[in-house]
Design an enzyme around this catalytic site. Structure first.
Site, PDB file in Angstrom:
ATOM      1  N   MET A  91       2.754 -12.528  -4.844  1.00 33.27           N
ATOM      2  CA  MET A  91       3.472 -13.098  -5.993  1.00 33.27           C
ATOM      3  C   MET A  91       4.877 -13.529  -5.569  1.00 33.27           C
ATOM      4  O   MET A  91       5.753 -13.747  -6.408  1.00 33.27           O
ATOM      5  CB  MET A  91       3.543 -12.080  -7.135  1.00 33.27           C
ATOM      6  CG  MET A  91       2.153 -11.736  -7.685  1.00 33.27           C
ATOM      7  SD  MET A  91       2.137 -11.175  -9.390  1.00 33.27           S
ATOM      8  CE  MET A  91       3.219  -9.778  -9.312  1.00 33.27           C
ATOM      9  N   GLY A  92       5.096 -13.619  -4.254  1.00 30.61           N
ATOM     10  CA  GLY A  92       6.390 -14.098  -3.771  1.00 30.61           C
ATOM     11  C   GLY A  92       7.447 -13.014  -3.751  1.00 30.61           C
ATOM     12  O   GLY A  92       7.145 -11.827  -3.823  1.00 30.61           O
ATOM     13  N   LEU A 106       9.212 -12.225  -1.140  1.00 31.64           N
ATOM     14  CA  LEU A 106       8.578 -11.526  -0.028  1.00 31.64           C
ATOM     15  C   LEU A 106       9.528 -10.597   0.713  1.00 31.64           C
ATOM     16  O   LEU A 106      10.716 -10.867   0.835  1.00 31.64           O
ATOM     17  CB  LEU A 106       8.009 -12.570   0.949  1.00 31.64           C
ATOM     18  CG  LEU A 106       7.034 -13.579   0.322  1.00 31.64           C
ATOM     19  CD1 LEU A 106       6.539 -14.569   1.380  1.00 31.64           C
ATOM     20  CD2 LEU A 106       5.856 -12.891  -0.347  1.00 31.64           C
ATOM     21  N   HIS A 128       5.103  -7.871   3.161  1.00 33.61           N
ATOM     22  CA  HIS A 128       4.308  -9.111   3.113  1.00 33.61           C
ATOM     23  C   HIS A 128       4.259  -9.756   4.506  1.00 33.61           C
ATOM     24  O   HIS A 128       3.216 -10.256   4.933  1.00 33.61           O
ATOM     25  CB  HIS A 128       4.936 -10.117   2.143  1.00 33.61           C
ATOM     26  CG  HIS A 128       4.967  -9.671   0.714  1.00 33.61           C
ATOM     27  ND1 HIS A 128       6.133  -9.330   0.069  1.00 33.61           N
ATOM     28  CD2 HIS A 128       3.977  -9.519  -0.196  1.00 33.61           C
ATOM     29  CE1 HIS A 128       5.859  -8.997  -1.178  1.00 33.61           C
ATOM     30  NE2 HIS A 128       4.566  -9.091  -1.372  1.00 33.61           N
ATOM     31  N   LYS A 140      -0.160  -0.150  -0.459  1.00 33.48           N
ATOM     32  CA  LYS A 140       0.755   0.387  -1.476  1.00 33.48           C
ATOM     33  C   LYS A 140       0.134   0.270  -2.863  1.00 33.48           C
ATOM     34  O   LYS A 140       0.259   1.155  -3.683  1.00 33.48           O
ATOM     35  CB  LYS A 140       2.103  -0.342  -1.432  1.00 33.48           C
ATOM     36  CG  LYS A 140       3.180   0.420  -2.147  1.00 33.48           C
ATOM     37  CD  LYS A 140       4.281  -0.464  -2.614  1.00 33.48           C
ATOM     38  CE  LYS A 140       4.062  -0.704  -4.049  1.00 33.48           C
ATOM     39  NZ  LYS A 140       4.601  -1.836  -4.677  1.00 33.48           N
ATOM     40  N   ASP A 141      -0.558  -0.847  -3.098  1.00 30.43           N
ATOM     41  CA  ASP A 141      -1.268  -1.023  -4.371  1.00 30.43           C
ATOM     42  C   ASP A 141      -2.695  -0.507  -4.182  1.00 30.43           C
ATOM     43  O   ASP A 141      -3.649  -1.276  -4.090  1.00 30.43           O
ATOM     44  CB  ASP A 141      -1.256  -2.503  -4.766  1.00 30.43           C
ATOM     45  CG  ASP A 141       0.154  -2.988  -5.042  1.00 30.43           C
ATOM     46  OD1 ASP A 141       0.710  -2.622  -6.079  1.00 30.43           O
ATOM     47  OD2 ASP A 141       0.713  -3.706  -4.192  1.00 30.43           O
ATOM     48  N   SER A 146       8.659  -5.682  -4.211  1.00 29.07           N
ATOM     49  CA  SER A 146       9.517  -6.730  -4.767  1.00 29.07           C
ATOM     50  C   SER A 146      10.350  -6.175  -5.915  1.00 29.07           C
ATOM     51  O   SER A 146      11.425  -6.686  -6.212  1.00 29.07           O
ATOM     52  CB  SER A 146       8.660  -7.888  -5.269  1.00 29.07           C
ATOM     53  OG  SER A 146       7.902  -8.395  -4.202  1.00 29.07           O
TER      54      SER A 146
HETATM   55  O1  PAF Z   1      -0.272  -7.573  -5.266  1.00 30.87           O
HETATM   56  C1  PAF Z   1       0.097  -8.661  -5.743  1.00 30.87           C
HETATM   57  O2  PAF Z   1       1.117  -9.234  -5.369  1.00 30.87           O
HETATM   58  C2  PAF Z   1      -0.736  -9.306  -6.839  1.00 30.87           C
HETATM   59  O3  PAF Z   1      -1.269  -8.359  -7.693  1.00 30.87           O
HETATM   60  C3  PAF Z   1      -1.828 -10.244  -6.304  1.00 30.87           C
HETATM   61  C4  PAF Z   1      -2.857  -9.502  -5.473  1.00 30.87           C
HETATM   62  C5  PAF Z   1      -1.189 -11.344  -5.460  1.00 30.87           C
HETATM   63  C6  PAF Z   1      -2.569 -10.917  -7.461  1.00 30.87           C
HETATM   64  O4  PAF Z   1      -1.708 -11.636  -8.276  1.00 30.87           O
END
Ligand code: PAF
Length: 283
Positions: free
Chosen positions: A30-31, A33, A37, A151-152, A188
């Site tokens: 989602m930028g 960064l 990332h 992390k997610d 972020s």
């Molecule tokens: O982890 C993220 O940045 C977002 O949830 C993703 C995977 C790009 C989906 O929008």
């Protein structure tokens, strides 16, 4: 590195790479960064020949009171970081390009089981939004592989199940969380923290490490351990959303016989919600 904004340009650029026999990796973001990332892009470049990154702040995964509007949009800085990390193609679509018929009637995916509870409990509809946009990106790029940060952790479990359940021919890689020197997982959203909050935030990882150490050392009264953990985090000034121990493959609540575990936490510092986790094994 080329930046494209439409699905047509994206497909044409990927088709050229594929015609040259290149293996394609996708890194969805989602930028705004950070080094986490960049590590995903670097790793993608080691695993594949042509790295596509996407930057799209996906409205479908934000709740009505969440930070969609204030989520940082930093395209020019992000382009520099992607180039440096070895990205070949950036897809940075508009909301209209991703959802040409609007979001109201958009077909949505629900990945059952792993989407429930934890972040799915606190952010209703969040993982439907994530699964939907990731599936759209997969269909647009048709990569051989995709890379996501651990992390997610729950998001990764949702995406793995999505790929399995829908027989998508894409290899999903989870890559280790990148942390600041004091242990705070890079995110972020760390940029929302003031100095005092930033100084308190490392309590999350500290607590995860202590809890994992205790479980590895034989402690099995998870309820008592988690109560201590919650207290420690709250004493540092955070408000707990959840702190849980789950088995790491399907994210079921951990039972005594499970030996692949993950401790997951979400907590607020002011209005900023941070998440972290620690996966480990017991003998
Ligand atoms: O982890 C993220 O940045 C977002 O949830 C993703 C995977 C790009 C989906 O929008």
């Amino acid at each position: 590195m080329n930046t494209v904004k439409t699905v047509r340009e994206l497909r044409a650029a990927v088709a050229r790479a594929r015609a040259e026999g290149k293996r394609i990796a996708l890194v969805p973001t989602m930028g705004n960064l950070h080094s986490g990332h960049a590590a995903l892009v670097t790793k993608a470049g080691q695993r594949a020949d042509f790295v596509v990154a996407s930057i799209f702040v996906n409205p479908l995964q934000f709740g009505p009171t969440e930070d969609l509007d204030k989520y940082p949009r930093t395209l020019v800085a992000d382009q520099g970081k992607l180039l440096e990390a070895g990205c070949h193609l950036l897809f940075a679509p508009t909301v209209e390009e991703m959802y040409p018929d609007g979001m109201e009637g958009q077909t949505r995916l629900n990945v059952s089981g792993v989407s429930e509870g934890l972040c799915g409990g606190s952010r209703p509809g969040h993982f439907d939004g994530v699964a939907t946009v990731v599936c759209k990106l997969f269909n647009m790029v048709q990569p051989d592989m995709a890379l996501f940060g651990e992390k997610d952790f729950q998001q990764l479990a949702v995406i793995r199940k999505l790929v399995r359940d829908l027989n998508l021919p894409i290899q999903v890689f989870g890559e280790p969380t990148v942390r600041a020197d004091d242990g705070l997982a890079l995110s972020s959203r760390n940029g929302y923290l003031n100095d005092e909050q930033r100084a308190s935030a490392p309590v999350l990882y500290r607590t995860l490490k202590q809890l994992a150490e205790q479980v590895r050392g034989g402690a099995r009264d998870y309820a008592a351990l988690l109560a201590d953990g919650r207290q420690q985090i709250e004493q540092a000034g955070l408000r707990i959303d959840y702190l849980e121990i789950r088995e790491s493959a399907g994210l079921r609540p951990a039972a005594a016989e499970d030996n692949q575990l993950v401790i997951l936490v979400a907590a607020f510092l002011g209005s900023t919600r941070l998440i972290d986790n620690l996966a480990f094994q017991i003998d």
